[in-house]
Scaffold this motif. Structure first.
Motif, PDB file in Angstrom:
ATOM      1  N   LEU A  88       5.582   2.485  -2.638  1.00 29.88           N
ATOM      2  CA  LEU A  88       5.387   2.202  -1.221  1.00 29.88           C
ATOM      3  C   LEU A  88       4.828   3.445  -0.540  1.00 29.88           C
ATOM      4  CD1 LEU A  88       8.772   0.443  -0.328  1.00 29.88           C
ATOM      5  CD2 LEU A  88       6.555  -0.653  -0.689  1.00 29.88           C
ATOM      6  N   THR A  89       3.965   3.232   0.464  1.00 30.62           N
ATOM      7  CA  THR A  89       3.505   4.373   1.251  1.00 30.62           C
ATOM      8  C   THR A  89       4.556   4.696   2.301  1.00 30.62           C
ATOM      9  OG1 THR A  89       2.375   3.053   2.918  1.00 30.62           O
ATOM     10  CG2 THR A  89       1.092   3.686   0.958  1.00 30.62           C
ATOM     11  N   THR A  91       4.218   4.461   5.256  1.00 28.69           N
ATOM     12  CA  THR A  91       4.101   3.475   6.340  1.00 28.69           C
ATOM     13  C   THR A  91       4.597   2.095   5.903  1.00 28.69           C
ATOM     14  OG1 THR A  91       1.817   2.971   5.713  1.00 28.69           O
ATOM     15  CG2 THR A  91       2.149   4.673   7.394  1.00 28.69           C
ATOM     16  N   GLY A  92       5.097   1.994   4.653  1.00 28.39           N
ATOM     17  CA  GLY A  92       5.679   0.748   4.174  1.00 28.39           C
ATOM     18  C   GLY A  92       4.743  -0.188   3.436  1.00 28.39           C
ATOM     19  N   THR A  93       3.529   0.244   3.176  1.00 29.62           N
ATOM     20  CA  THR A  93       2.555  -0.590   2.472  1.00 29.62           C
ATOM     21  C   THR A  93       2.762  -0.483   0.963  1.00 29.62           C
ATOM     22  OG1 THR A  93       0.949  -0.157   4.221  1.00 29.62           O
ATOM     23  CG2 THR A  93       0.086  -1.045   2.155  1.00 29.62           C
ATOM     24  N   GLY A  94       2.759  -1.617   0.281  1.00 27.58           N
ATOM     25  CA  GLY A  94       2.882  -1.626  -1.171  1.00 27.58           C
ATOM     26  C   GLY A  94       1.636  -1.088  -1.839  1.00 27.58           C
ATOM     27  N   ARG A  95       1.823  -0.267  -2.878  1.00 25.88           N
ATOM     28  CA  ARG A  95       0.695   0.321  -3.622  1.00 25.88           C
ATOM     29  C   ARG A  95       0.802   0.018  -5.111  1.00 25.88           C
ATOM     30  NH1 ARG A  95      -3.914   2.597  -2.485  1.00 25.88           N
ATOM     31  NH2 ARG A  95      -3.486   4.048  -4.149  1.00 25.88           N
ATOM     32  N   ARG A 117      -2.840  -0.176  -9.221  1.00 27.49           N
ATOM     33  CA  ARG A 117      -3.937  -0.164  -8.252  1.00 27.49           C
ATOM     34  C   ARG A 117      -4.798   1.089  -8.344  1.00 27.49           C
ATOM     35  NH1 ARG A 117      -1.712  -2.631  -2.627  1.00 27.49           N
ATOM     36  NH2 ARG A 117      -1.035  -4.636  -3.443  1.00 27.49           N
ATOM     37  N   ALA A 137       0.579   8.059   2.618  1.00 29.37           N
ATOM     38  CA  ALA A 137      -0.560   7.163   2.804  1.00 29.37           C
ATOM     39  C   ALA A 137      -1.838   7.969   2.951  1.00 29.37           C
ATOM     40  CB  ALA A 137      -0.358   6.265   4.028  1.00 29.37           C
TER      41      ALA A 137
END
Length: 138
Positions: A88-89, A91-95, A117, A137
């Motif tokens: 997770l970044t 900022t909460g974004t999945g990577r 990814r 991020a």
């Protein structure tokens, strides 16, 4: 340079080269320093798991992990498996998830994370826990 998946399964050889102590099962990282802090291995008569601090490792190569010191550590930090961990970044974004990690076998510094990814630079690591690896991020 080696990958975590290349180290897993290597024999852990004590000083003097006597029979192996066991087999590497995992590596623990210190996110703050961006390096491997401990080598986990399983072996012995009852197959118990033990941790060896990185500064007790003499050499890591394609054939074995050679131990510099026969002293067993008093304790090891909590271990969180990095391979297969969700990313997770901040900022909460999945990577994606961690597929492998490249590291320098002399300094123990992490070089890169290979994920579902793509590749992430190791200097983006912020934290690692039970749920996820957190990266910066960007």
């Amino acid at each position: 340079m080696m990958l975590f998946t290349e180290v897993r399964g290597l024999p852990v050889v004590p000083p003097g080269g006597a029979g192996p102590l066991g087999t590497v099962t995992s590596l623990t990282i210190d996110v703050v320093t961006g390096s491997v802090s401990h080598v986990w291995w399983r072996g012995g008569r009852f197959g118990r798991q033990s941790a060896l601090p990185w500064d007790a490792v003499g050499a890591v190569g394609p054939g074995a992990v050679r131990v510099r010191s026969g002293d067993a550590p008093a304790s090891a930090p909590p271990h969180h498996e990095l391979l297969g961990r969700r990313i997770l970044t901040d900022t909460g974004t999945g990577r994606g998830t961690v597929l492998d990690v490249a590291f320098d076998t002399r300094s123990a510094r992490l070089l890169a994370l290979f994920t579902t990814r793509g590749e992430l630079p190791a200097d983006r690591l912020l934290g690692l826990g039970d749920y996820a690896l957190v990266v910066r991020a960007g």
